[in-house]
Design an enzyme around this catalytic site. Structure first.
Site, PDB file in Angstrom:
ATOM      1  N   ASP A   8       0.896  -1.259  -0.047  1.00 50.30           N
ATOM      2  CA  ASP A   8       0.091  -0.021   0.213  1.00 50.30           C
ATOM      3  C   ASP A   8       1.003   1.197   0.109  1.00 50.30           C
ATOM      4  OD1 ASP A   8      -2.289   1.588   0.699  1.00 50.30           O
ATOM      5  OD2 ASP A   8      -1.360   1.900   2.363  1.00 50.30           O
ATOM      6  N   ASP A  32      -0.155   5.094   0.934  1.00 53.76           N
ATOM      7  CA  ASP A  32      -0.556   6.197   1.741  1.00 53.76           C
ATOM      8  C   ASP A  32      -0.600   5.446   3.211  1.00 53.76           C
ATOM      9  OD1 ASP A  32      -0.722   8.606   0.306  1.00 53.76           O
ATOM     10  OD2 ASP A  32      -2.522   7.373  -0.590  1.00 53.76           O
ATOM     11  N   ASP A  78      -1.465  -0.893   5.790  1.00 54.77           N
ATOM     12  CA  ASP A  78      -1.826  -0.210   7.367  1.00 54.77           C
ATOM     13  C   ASP A  78      -3.133  -0.053   7.752  1.00 54.77           C
ATOM     14  OD1 ASP A  78      -2.131   1.876   5.456  1.00 54.77           O
ATOM     15  OD2 ASP A  78      -2.295   3.150   7.210  1.00 54.77           O
TER      16      ASP A  78
END
Length: 232
Positions: free
Chosen positions: A9, A11, A166
């Site tokens: 991922d 961001d 995240d």
């Protein structure tokens, strides 16, 4: 476990862009006279595609209002907002090390293509990734399509693929694509929330990933500091 492909991922995993994203979402809503989401709510949708994020924040908004908010958001994010967005500590070195050890690296992100391409150019990381997918060119997380397309493009099976992220959207996408997932604890969603979705582990920093892979998922033929050269 033997991993060949590591999909990241962007961001909240590689780049600390939370403040900028939240600022732009709130500004877009304010300009259109729509109630601005509180920081926690805006933060919670980071990782989704922009359309999905706006729908989750404003479930009662009609399609015209959502399109207007997305347009203002993009203008702020790409043109007017100057909130710094920096790589997390150790990201550049960690990615370089993994690439040097022979892992294939890719990105699956809720960002749009223009935003990701700009971030890759600004950080100088473009050449480290063999493939990337964005939410405006395929289905958004947690749908598995991003991962399925990346695996197909690079010729890697789900059992050889590790998703690093995240948010619970990353964990759910990995589960839906039948790949393994690894969570990071420093991003948008709390570790307790991430662990509900069954990742293999949750790392405090990305810098710990090479050592984690050496213990749990070394790529066949990858270089090793062991005296036997990492042969099994």
């Amino acid at each position: 476990m033997t991993f060949e492909l590591i999909v990241f991922d962007w961001d909240g995993t590689l780049m600390d862009s939370e403040a900028r994203i939240v600022n732009c979402l709130q500004a877009a809503c304010c300009e259109l006279g729509v109630p601005s989401p509180p920081h926690a709510s805006a933060r919670d949708v980071i990782g989704l595609g922009l359309d999905e994020a706006v729908m989750q924040l404003l479930p009662g908004a009609d399609s015209a209002t959502r399109r207007a908010i997305m347009g203002r958001y993009r203008q702020h994010f790409l043109e007017t907002d100057r909130t710094p967005s920096l790589l997390f500590p150790g990201v550049r070195e960690t990615l370089g090390r993994l690439s040097g050890e022979g892992y294939r690296l890719a990105v699956a992100t809720g960002k749009g293509r223009v935003g990701l391409d700009r971030a890759l150019a600004d950080t100088g990381l473009r050449d480290l990734f063999l493939a990337t997918r964005c939410a405006d060119e395929t289905l958004s997380k947690p749908h598995p399509q991003m991962l399925l397309e990346l695996m197909d493009e690079l010729g890697v099976d789900p059992a050889q693929t590790l998703m690093v992220g995240d948010t619970e959207y990353d964990m759910q996408m990995a589960s839906n694509a039948r790949t393994q997932a690894l969570a990071v604890a420093y991003g948008v969603h709390a570790p307790e929330r991430l662990m509900l979705h069954g990742p293999l582990d949750c790392l405090d920093t990305l810098s710990g990933l090479p050592e984690w892979l050496a213990r749990n998922g070394r790529r066949d033929g990858a270089r090793s500091d062991r005296p036997d050269g990492g042969q099994r």
